[in-house]
Design an enzyme around this catalytic site. Structure first.
Site, PDB file in Angstrom:
ATOM      1  N   LYS A 164       9.664  76.697 -12.836  1.00 38.12           N
ATOM      2  CA  LYS A 164       9.138  76.904 -14.183  1.00 38.12           C
ATOM      3  C   LYS A 164      10.241  76.870 -15.246  1.00 38.12           C
ATOM      4  O   LYS A 164      11.415  77.111 -14.953  1.00 38.12           O
ATOM      5  CB  LYS A 164       8.389  78.229 -14.252  1.00 38.12           C
ATOM      6  CG  LYS A 164       9.270  79.433 -14.011  1.00 38.12           C
ATOM      7  CD  LYS A 164       8.465  80.733 -14.068  1.00 38.12           C
ATOM      8  CE  LYS A 164       8.068  81.215 -12.701  1.00 38.12           C
ATOM      9  NZ  LYS A 164       7.465  82.563 -12.690  1.00 38.12           N
TER      10      LYS A 164
ATOM     11  N   GLY B 241       3.761  78.729  -4.333  1.00 33.43           N
ATOM     12  CA  GLY B 241       4.813  78.997  -5.289  1.00 33.43           C
ATOM     13  C   GLY B 241       4.280  79.791  -6.443  1.00 33.43           C
ATOM     14  O   GLY B 241       3.093  80.070  -6.523  1.00 33.43           O
ATOM     15  N   CYS B 242       5.176  80.166  -7.307  1.00 32.08           N
ATOM     16  CA  CYS B 242       4.800  81.007  -8.425  1.00 32.08           C
ATOM     17  C   CYS B 242       3.948  80.208  -9.393  1.00 32.08           C
ATOM     18  O   CYS B 242       4.284  79.107  -9.761  1.00 32.08           O
ATOM     19  CB  CYS B 242       6.031  81.532  -9.137  1.00 32.08           C
ATOM     20  SG  CYS B 242       5.640  82.771 -10.349  1.00 32.08           S
ATOM     21  N   VAL B 243       2.822  80.781  -9.787  1.00 31.93           N
ATOM     22  CA  VAL B 243       1.962  80.092 -10.745  1.00 31.93           C
ATOM     23  C   VAL B 243       2.303  80.545 -12.155  1.00 31.93           C
ATOM     24  O   VAL B 243       1.767  80.097 -13.088  1.00 31.93           O
ATOM     25  CB  VAL B 243       0.477  80.338 -10.457  1.00 31.93           C
ATOM     26  CG1 VAL B 243       0.105  79.628  -9.183  1.00 31.93           C
ATOM     27  CG2 VAL B 243       0.168  81.800 -10.366  1.00 31.93           C
TER      28      VAL B 243
END
Lengths: 362, 394, 111
Positions: free
Chosen positions: B197, C109-111
């Site tokens: 991210k 995985g991280c959302v």
């Protein structure tokens, strides 16, 4: 279902609407030309522009998890008192933007009659930023909304009144992923797991990538292995810190353990660059049990820390600055919190927090 | 509705109750009713009943919707699918009642009626959609001018402070830059293709009201370079009105560069722009006129290698449309990350792994003492240049 | 557990239709899974799925999207090595759709 025509007609990548159409005319006219602000009373701000124009703000609480009924209600109030203009803060407060000073008190009256407190400005406790918890997350070790509710029930007077040395920012995260700025708050409530993930050897090789699972561990505690001739992983239990990152990567390693999951309390973090600059929170209480629905151990621990700070902190001293002045030894003795082995860091940069001088308070 | 004796306890007390909010929706909505029942079970058993997040979505997008499935969906059918839709919020979280009502209408027709205003990253979050309604919701939101936010390994929904819209401290137009960056990187936001991210946050001054320094991979925090602007009459008024200027202002200055002898004197070269004095007397003091921002990078929560605060990359940059300079820096950084990043490693961890000096050199940013608090104190230096014997080749 | 019916047999899948037993996978089934995603498998689609399967076989992981893009560019030219092209083939994203059709584990995985 959307028809194929609708699917084709819909636009992608339009982005958020430009903000201009959501700005009150006073804001548009004085955009970038504000001169100063005053806090008229707790929860009420007045911003004066170079032109002499003033926009008033009334800040009210929200539980963040809100129904469309709640939104429609605050929209009604916004139309009644502030030409339909409102905004939110990064801490989930609602702000009503008023042109007319005379509307301030009637608006506050309606809000408070409907159980929505006004405050959160200046030297107070603002709303708590928090994560999803049991309401909507798979890795939660506790419930965030519930903790916020019970803690703010205790501390609501410090939201409504500016009666603290400085602003006090509280955050709740329900696991170490910390989807909120918990690691830089005056007080952080952090849910944690305390036992090793349980490996589902049947499902693991089918639904997980073994190299990714091995790589996910910050402490290299996970190794590939074979169980009954099938690929799987094993955990070096002594090295596991219960961070849950392997579970994020591999659903066949659940880490939740209702008996042992719980809450830790951290203090002395800060985001603003004011005075001594930003800092991380530090451990105050390593573990308190999950005791829903009202977590009495947590609320009394938080209330104690806040009240000791309120009595001993000097004006404009954030939690971190107060503790810096008095020292951690005094912090633990004033709050009556027991200092344990768990308070001493043993991760990567542990040594940096060891005392390397004979200078210390007795 | 089922009995919820534990959650009912959370309707007591003075703070607004999220349980009352769920109940309001549950009275008229099966999905919210399912959530209420499931949450009561979680409170009873002290554990979550959500399965690992999934990847559902809408056509043309790789993110913006996060699948959420219940592990007790048979018992609470309303909660069986309960997906999150991230709607890209407005810059500075400004709305009109009319616009919010339209979102409520769409959400009441198709979803649970429950929302978060706002999620941690900044999105307007709609909580509790079925897989089958996602396209309808997206089409209707899109007609009203709304788009989805980010999820997964890509640009996450940027967010900014209230900025010049309602704050005299803002040193650049946070809302304009936030909007420009959001629009420029729509592809990176909606079709994630990064190693992990990437969060942008924009704060107008060092007070950092969106916690950019703690929570963003790329933090732009407003600051200035010249002298703090002083209105001596207003300063005197604060003192007359009872401000303890010695204790509350002068002694709290981190570099002791401010003095009072009936008027304020600031030794500006020593000022670190911490904002304390300005916060204490906003009517008398204002940031200087040579305004811009500091770019810091790499903040993150503990997972995996420990939490990081963002650190200075560019000490000062002027920010004016079309923002070519900052976009040029972002382009260089993403090229570097594309070459060097590994899966699930935030840029902050990547910079630590390769070394800040190497990173700055690679992205072509000037290496100045301002990026560190002190030079290294260990002699393990990777030298890259050597003397060659004279008379050798070349 | 939900099922996926194919060729008169029933296979375990999760709520999102990912196969729970990788050994169940075959080409014909992949074409059926693709239909549930509204994707008609062409040679171009198979280039992506075959790459994913080969990569998974070699490394036991699905590639990051950026690696998929780079490798597609190397093997098939720059016009196939970009996000836009992948989304034309798989409108809900290569991670979601191509991995599912290839019978790989659901990306996490991280959302």
């Amino acid at each position: 279902m959307a028809t194929l025509e609708e699917l084709k007609a819909r636009k992608t990548d339009i982005g958020p609407p430009p903000v201009e159409k959501f700005l009150h005319s006073i804001i548009k006219e004085n955009y970038g030309k504000w001169r100063y602000h005053e806090i008229l009373k707790s929860g009420v701000l007045a911003h004066t522009a170079e032109s002499g124009a003033v926009i008033y703000t009334v800040r009210a609480a929200s539980p963040r998890l809100i129904s469309t009924d709640f939104i429609r209600y605050i929209c009604d109030l916004a139309e009644k008192y502030c030409d339909g203009y409102l905004r939110f803060t990064s801490r989930n407060n609602v702000e009503f933007l008023l042109a007319n000073k005379d509307n301030i008190e009637p608006l506050i009256g309606e809000l408070e009659n409907n159980g929505i407190p006004v405050g959160g400005t200046g030297r107070s406790i603002s709303n708590i930023v928090h994560t999803q918890g049991w309401v909507h997350c798979h890795s939660a070790a506790t419930d965030a909304s519930g903790l916020v509710k019970v803690v703010m029930d205790e501390l609501i007077d410090h939201f409504k009144n500016e009666d603290l040395p400085a602003k006090l920012r509280i955050a709740v995260a329900c696991c170490l992923n910390m989807c909120g700025a918990v690691h830089c708050s005056d007080i952080a409530i952090l849910g944690l797991h305390r036992t090793v993930p349980k490996i589902d050897n049947e499902r693991l090789p089918k639904i997980c990538e073994i190299p990714s699972t091995v790589a996910s561990c910050p402490n290299a505690a996970i190794r590939p292995t074979f169980i009954d001739g099938k690929k799987s992983v094993k955990i070096d239990e002594d090295r596991c810190m219960y961070c849950g990152n392997c579970y994020t990567v591999c659903p066949a390693m659940p880490i939740a353990d209702p008996l042992n999951d719980g809450v830790s309390i951290w203090v002395g973090g800060k985001v603003a660059n004011t005075r001594q600059g930003p800092s991380f929170t530090k451990l105050a209480i390593p573990f308190l049990p999950n005791n829903p629905p009202r977590w009495p151990e947590v609320t009394s621990a938080i209330k104690n820390i806040v009240e000791v700070y309120a009595r001993n902190g000097k004006k404009y001293e954030r939690m971190a600055e107060w503790i810096d002045r008095i020292g951690w030894t005094k912090f633990f003795s004033l709050t009556g919190i027991q200092f344990t082995k768990y308070h001493i860091d043993d991760f990567k940069h542990a040594g940096l927090s060891y005392r390397r001088t004979t200078q210390m308070r007795s | 509705m089922s009995e919820t004796p534990l959650l009912d306890e959370l309707e007591k007390g003075q703070w607004p109750s999220f349980v009352s909010e769920i109940k309001k929706s549950a009275k008229k909505n099966k999905k919210a009713e399912g959530l209420l029942g499931q949450l009561e079970l979680s409170y009873k058993e002290k554990k979550t009943h959500w399965k690992h997040g999934g990847i559902v979505g809408v056509r043309g997008y790789g993110g913006g919707v996060i699948g959420r499935f219940s592990d007790v969906g048979e018992e609470f059918p309303g909660a069986a699918h309960f997906h999150t839709i991230r709607v890209n919020q407005t810059a500075g979280f400004f709305y009109t009642a009319e616009a919010l009502r339209k979102i409520c209408d769409i959400w009441d027709r198709h979803g649970s009626g429950l929302t978060n205003l706002h999620g941690s990253t900044g999105d307007l979050v709609l909580l509790g959609a079925d897989t089958d309604s996602l396209e309808d919701i997206f089409c209707e939101l899109s007609k009203e001018g709304w788009d989805l936010g980010g999820s997964g390994g890509g640009v996450r929904t940027p967010s900014c402070c209230v900025g010049p819209a309602r704050c005299e401290f803002s040193c650049y137009d946070t809302l304009a830059l936030n909007q420009d960056i959001t629009m420029t990187y729509q592809d990176e936001l909606h079709r994630p293709s990064f190693a992990y991210k990437w969060k942008f946050k924009f704060s107008g001054c060092p007070n950092d009201c969106v916690a950019a320094i703690a929570r963003s991979d790329f933090a732009v925090i407003g600051t200035w370079r010249d002298d703090i602007q002083i209105d001596q009459d207003a300063a005197a008024e604060y003192v007359q009105n009872g401000l303890d200027i010695q204790t509350d202002l002068l002694a709290k200055c981190p570099t002791r560069c401010i003095e009072w002898d009936g008027s304020l004197r600031i030794n500006n070269p020593d000022c670190t722009k911490c904002m304390h004095c300005i916060n204490v007397m906003p009517k008398a003091l204002r940031p200087g006129k040579d305004k811009g921002a500091c770019i810091l990078m790499g903040a993150k929560a503990p997972i995996v290698q420990g939490a990081l605060l963002a650190s200075v990359i560019v000490p000062f940059i002027r920010l004016q449309p079309p923002y070519d300079e900052i976009k040029g820096i972002i382009k260089k950084i993403w090229e570097f990350w594309d070459e060097n990043g590994v899966a699930r490693e935030r840029i902050g961890e990547c910079i630590q792994r390769v070394g800040l000096g190497n990173f700055l050199e690679a992205i072509g940013v000037e290496i100045s003492p301002q990026v560190v608090t002190q030079p290294r104190d260990n002699p393990y230096i990777f030298y890259e240049e050597y003397y060659e014997e004279e008379g050798g080749e070349g | 557990m939900p099922n996926f019916e194919f060729g008169g047999k029933s296979y375990d899948v999760d709520e999102e239709g990912y196969l729970q037993n990788p050994e169940d996978w075959n080409k014909e089934m992949a074409e059926e899974i693709a239909k549930t995603e509204g994707v008609e498998m062409t040679e171009k689609h198979w280039e992506v799925v075959n790459f994913l399967k080969d990569y998974y076989k070699e490394y036991q992981i699905a590639p990051m999207i950026k690696i998929l893009i780079k490798e597609m560019a190397k093997m098939f030219g720059p016009e196939k090595g970009n996000n836009k092209y992948l989304y034309e083939l798989y409108p809900s994203g290569p991670a979601k759709q191509a991995c599912k059709i290839a019978g790989l584990p659901k990306p996490t995985g991280c959302v």
